[in-house]
Design a protein around this motif. Structure first.
Motif, PDB file in Angstrom:
ATOM      1  N   LEU A  64       0.796  -1.223   0.000  1.00  0.00           N
ATOM      2  CA  LEU A  64       0.000   0.000   0.000  1.00  0.00           C
ATOM      3  C   LEU A  64       0.828   1.271   0.000  1.00  0.00           C
ATOM      4  O   LEU A  64       0.350   2.312  -0.425  1.00  0.00           O
ATOM      5  CB  LEU A  64      -0.936   0.017   1.217  1.00  0.00           C
ATOM      6  N   SER A  65       2.058   1.224   0.516  1.00  0.00           N
ATOM      7  CA  SER A  65       2.857   2.450   0.558  1.00  0.00           C
ATOM      8  C   SER A  65       3.215   2.858  -0.853  1.00  0.00           C
ATOM      9  O   SER A  65       3.683   2.062  -1.663  1.00  0.00           O
ATOM     10  CB  SER A  65       4.132   2.221   1.376  1.00  0.00           C
ATOM     11  N   GLY A  66       2.985   4.137  -1.164  1.00  0.00           N
ATOM     12  CA  GLY A  66       3.324   4.646  -2.488  1.00  0.00           C
ATOM     13  C   GLY A  66       2.457   4.104  -3.586  1.00  0.00           C
ATOM     14  O   GLY A  66       2.907   3.888  -4.707  1.00  0.00           O
ATOM     15  N   CYS A  67       1.141   3.878  -3.316  1.00  0.00           N
ATOM     16  CA  CYS A  67       0.242   3.336  -4.340  1.00  0.00           C
ATOM     17  C   CYS A  67       0.182   4.214  -5.588  1.00  0.00           C
ATOM     18  O   CYS A  67      -0.030   3.739  -6.693  1.00  0.00           O
ATOM     19  CB  CYS A  67      -1.166   3.164  -3.778  1.00  0.00           C
ATOM     20  N   GLU A  68       0.369   5.534  -5.403  1.00  0.00           N
ATOM     21  CA  GLU A  68       0.259   6.444  -6.537  1.00  0.00           C
ATOM     22  C   GLU A  68       1.335   6.175  -7.589  1.00  0.00           C
ATOM     23  O   GLU A  68       1.206   6.569  -8.730  1.00  0.00           O
ATOM     24  CB  GLU A  68       0.344   7.884  -6.035  1.00  0.00           C
ATOM     25  N   GLN A  69       2.418   5.521  -7.177  1.00  0.00           N
ATOM     26  CA  GLN A  69       3.500   5.266  -8.114  1.00  0.00           C
ATOM     27  C   GLN A  69       3.237   4.034  -8.956  1.00  0.00           C
ATOM     28  O   GLN A  69       3.930   3.816  -9.940  1.00  0.00           O
ATOM     29  CB  GLN A  69       4.815   5.102  -7.340  1.00  0.00           C
ATOM     30  N   TYR A  70       2.250   3.210  -8.578  1.00  0.00           N
ATOM     31  CA  TYR A  70       1.988   1.971  -9.307  1.00  0.00           C
ATOM     32  C   TYR A  70       1.015   2.252 -10.446  1.00  0.00           C
ATOM     33  O   TYR A  70      -0.158   1.884 -10.405  1.00  0.00           O
ATOM     34  CB  TYR A  70       1.445   0.901  -8.362  1.00  0.00           C
ATOM     35  N   ILE A  71       1.518   2.945 -11.483  1.00  0.00           N
ATOM     36  CA  ILE A  71       0.631   3.379 -12.554  1.00  0.00           C
ATOM     37  C   ILE A  71       0.094   2.195 -13.345  1.00  0.00           C
ATOM     38  O   ILE A  71      -0.938   2.306 -13.987  1.00  0.00           O
ATOM     39  CB  ILE A  71       1.349   4.374 -13.483  1.00  0.00           C
ATOM     40  N   VAL A  72       0.782   1.064 -13.324  1.00  0.00           N
ATOM     41  CA  VAL A  72       0.283  -0.118 -14.019  1.00  0.00           C
ATOM     42  C   VAL A  72      -1.052  -0.559 -13.422  1.00  0.00           C
ATOM     43  O   VAL A  72      -1.890  -1.155 -14.107  1.00  0.00           O
ATOM     44  CB  VAL A  72       1.323  -1.253 -13.932  1.00  0.00           C
ATOM     45  N   LEU A  73      -1.266  -0.245 -12.137  1.00  0.00           N
ATOM     46  CA  LEU A  73      -2.496  -0.649 -11.461  1.00  0.00           C
ATOM     47  C   LEU A  73      -3.548   0.451 -11.497  1.00  0.00           C
ATOM     48  O   LEU A  73      -4.523   0.400 -10.741  1.00  0.00           O
ATOM     49  CB  LEU A  73      -2.186  -1.032 -10.014  1.00  0.00           C
ATOM     50  N   ASP A  74      -3.357   1.448 -12.362  1.00  0.00           N
ATOM     51  CA  ASP A  74      -4.315   2.554 -12.461  1.00  0.00           C
ATOM     52  C   ASP A  74      -4.670   2.786 -13.931  1.00  0.00           C
ATOM     53  O   ASP A  74      -4.295   3.796 -14.532  1.00  0.00           O
ATOM     54  CB  ASP A  74      -3.702   3.819 -11.845  1.00  0.00           C
ATOM     55  N   PRO A  75      -5.400   1.855 -14.560  1.00  0.00           N
ATOM     56  CA  PRO A  75      -5.685   1.965 -15.999  1.00  0.00           C
ATOM     57  C   PRO A  75      -6.612   3.137 -16.307  1.00  0.00           C
ATOM     58  O   PRO A  75      -7.492   3.472 -15.519  1.00  0.00           O
ATOM     59  CB  PRO A  75      -6.358   0.627 -16.313  1.00  0.00           C
ATOM     60  N   LYS A  76      -6.393   3.749 -17.492  1.00  0.00           N
ATOM     61  CA  LYS A  76      -7.202   4.883 -17.937  1.00  0.00           C
ATOM     62  C   LYS A  76      -7.832   4.640 -19.301  1.00  0.00           C
ATOM     63  O   LYS A  76      -8.257   5.593 -19.966  1.00  0.00           O
ATOM     64  CB  LYS A  76      -6.334   6.145 -17.978  1.00  0.00           C
ATOM     65  N   GLY A  77      -7.905   3.389 -19.708  1.00  0.00           N
ATOM     66  CA  GLY A  77      -8.507   3.072 -21.000  1.00  0.00           C
ATOM     67  C   GLY A  77      -8.879   1.602 -21.057  1.00  0.00           C
ATOM     68  O   GLY A  77      -8.435   0.803 -20.222  1.00  0.00           O
TER      69      GLY A  77
ATOM     70  N   MET B 116      16.570  -2.575 -31.074  1.00  0.00           N
ATOM     71  CA  MET B 116      15.184  -2.894 -30.714  1.00  0.00           C
ATOM     72  C   MET B 116      14.821  -2.229 -29.392  1.00  0.00           C
ATOM     73  O   MET B 116      15.596  -2.226 -28.448  1.00  0.00           O
ATOM     74  CB  MET B 116      15.031  -4.415 -30.587  1.00  0.00           C
ATOM     75  N   ASN B 117      13.631  -1.660 -29.337  1.00  0.00           N
ATOM     76  CA  ASN B 117      13.150  -1.042 -28.110  1.00  0.00           C
ATOM     77  C   ASN B 117      11.735  -1.551 -27.849  1.00  0.00           C
ATOM     78  O   ASN B 117      11.255  -2.457 -28.547  1.00  0.00           O
ATOM     79  CB  ASN B 117      13.167   0.486 -28.236  1.00  0.00           C
ATOM     80  N   SER B 118      11.058  -0.967 -26.877  1.00  0.00           N
ATOM     81  CA  SER B 118       9.687  -1.367 -26.589  1.00  0.00           C
ATOM     82  C   SER B 118       8.866  -0.137 -26.221  1.00  0.00           C
ATOM     83  O   SER B 118       9.224   0.596 -25.299  1.00  0.00           O
ATOM     84  CB  SER B 118       9.659  -2.378 -25.432  1.00  0.00           C
ATOM     85  N   PHE B 119       7.804   0.085 -26.958  1.00  0.00           N
ATOM     86  CA  PHE B 119       6.932   1.250 -26.776  1.00  0.00           C
ATOM     87  C   PHE B 119       5.897   0.942 -25.700  1.00  0.00           C
ATOM     88  O   PHE B 119       5.201  -0.077 -25.766  1.00  0.00           O
ATOM     89  CB  PHE B 119       6.246   1.557 -28.113  1.00  0.00           C
ATOM     90  N   TRP B 120       5.759   1.858 -24.717  1.00  0.00           N
ATOM     91  CA  TRP B 120       4.917   1.522 -23.562  1.00  0.00           C
ATOM     92  C   TRP B 120       4.312   2.774 -22.937  1.00  0.00           C
ATOM     93  O   TRP B 120       5.026   3.714 -22.602  1.00  0.00           O
ATOM     94  CB  TRP B 120       5.770   0.788 -22.519  1.00  0.00           C
ATOM     95  N   ILE B 121       2.974   2.770 -22.805  1.00  0.00           N
ATOM     96  CA  ILE B 121       2.253   3.788 -22.029  1.00  0.00           C
ATOM     97  C   ILE B 121       1.416   3.004 -21.013  1.00  0.00           C
ATOM     98  O   ILE B 121       0.296   2.584 -21.320  1.00  0.00           O
ATOM     99  CB  ILE B 121       1.351   4.677 -22.914  1.00  0.00           C
ATOM    100  N   PRO B 122       1.923   2.767 -19.808  1.00  0.00           N
ATOM    101  CA  PRO B 122       1.307   1.796 -18.896  1.00  0.00           C
ATOM    102  C   PRO B 122      -0.172   2.032 -18.602  1.00  0.00           C
ATOM    103  O   PRO B 122      -0.936   1.068 -18.483  1.00  0.00           O
ATOM    104  CB  PRO B 122       2.148   1.953 -17.615  1.00  0.00           C
TER     105      PRO B 122
END
Length: 307
Positions: free
Chosen positions: A23-36, A173-179
């Motif tokens: 729970l500490s720093g939940c705001e940093q876990y953007i993978v767990l905050d989907p917007k689409g 090679m790279n990887s494109f990512w918008i979590p």
């Protein structure tokens, strides 16, 4: 201290430690905050995977703690010693059957969602196409319908399906990512891949390369700005009226000179430069677009074979 008190206190400290970690720093876990919708499917897969893993991990950890405590070497410990479990059919069924069942369930959901995201249902309104090129160490975005380009920042309208066509230009090679909007897909020289996305909420989202590419990799990040359609059109108009054009020479400088650059916007760019670079470097097209160029390449190959 009684055994019951010891167990209760141990349980309290274990739960407190887990809560601090999770729970500490939940705001940093953007993978767990989907917007689409795409990110929500991926978030659901994370939850399902976590629950299925917990079915195995939690009992194993609990049994491990119990065994260590119950069978510890202590004077007066009367724990029974029964080592002959090697022919237990019940235990064999449990420790083989449960993992097989979990893998089967996880495989079903993974295959279902993977194919659903890779082949979204076609709608009357075509998706907005944005072509993405990863370079050392920057991201270049082309907007074919708007005929504008940006570097290290991408704008998308809220509520509209977007098809990212990605490649790597003169770079590893790279990887494109918008979590918070969409999962990641690889960018490779000479290969064009596509990735469907949609943002349902306005905002600025973190975008990054997710594959190590050398010295400037850590700073190879960009902003994904989702805004209402009217505001998006206003931004396009402003870029076309106030920003310079991206010339072929400047584009060549972007992909040929490694280094970090600031955000940039261009009122136009050389038409077809994305397709041209893909075809020059191999022409492996997985987007379902620019087929005419593939046909041209095929004719060129035939001519070469006939010589």
């Amino acid at each position: 201290m009684s055994k019951q008190k010891l167990l209760r206190r141990s349980g309290f400290f274990i739960m407190a430690a887990l809560a601090m970690v999770l729970l500490s720093g939940c705001e940093q876990y953007i993978v767990l905050d989907p917007k689409g919708p795409v990110a929500e499917v991926e978030y659901r897969m994370i939850v399902i995977s976590t629950i299925l893993c917990a079915i195995v991990v939690i009992p194993v950890l609990a049994i491990f703690a119990y065994v260590v405590y119950r069978f510890r070497d202590k004077p007066g410990n009367n724990a029974p010693y029964t080592p002959h479990w090697d022919e237990s059919k019940v235990l064999e069924i449990i420790w083989w059957g449960v993992p097989i069942l979990i893998i089967g369930i996880l495989g079903y959901f993974t295959a279902r969602d993977t194919f659903a995201l890779a082949n979204p249902p076609k709608t009357e309104e075509p998706p907005m196409v944005i072509q993405v090129s990863s370079m050392d160490w920057k991201w270049v975005f082309h907007y074919p319908d708007q005929n504008i380009a940006t570097v290290n920042e991408v704008h998308i309208p809220v509520g509209k399906r977007v098809e990212f066509q990605v490649t790597a230009d003169n770079a590893p090679m790279n990887s494109f990512w918008i979590p918070q909007i969409v999962g990641q897909t690889y960018t490779m020289p000479g290969m064009a891949m596509k990735l469907g996305a949609q943002a349902d909420h306005p905002g600025q989202y973190f975008g990054s390369g997710a594959n190590f590419t050398g010295k400037g990799f850590a700073h190879m990040q960009f902003k994904a700005i989702a805004e209402e359609p009217a505001k998006f059109e206003q931004w396009v108009t402003n870029v076309k009226q106030t920003k310079p054009a991206l010339t072929r020479a400047e584009y060549e400088k972007l992909y040929s000179v490694p280094g970090l650059v600031d955000k940039q916007e261009y009122s136009s760019y050389p038409k077809g430069i994305f397709e041209e670079r893909v075809m020059e470097n191999g022409g492996d097209n997985h987007t379902g677009h620019f087929e005419h160029k593939e046909a041209a390449k095929g004719e060129m190959s035939k001519e070469s074979m006939n010589k």
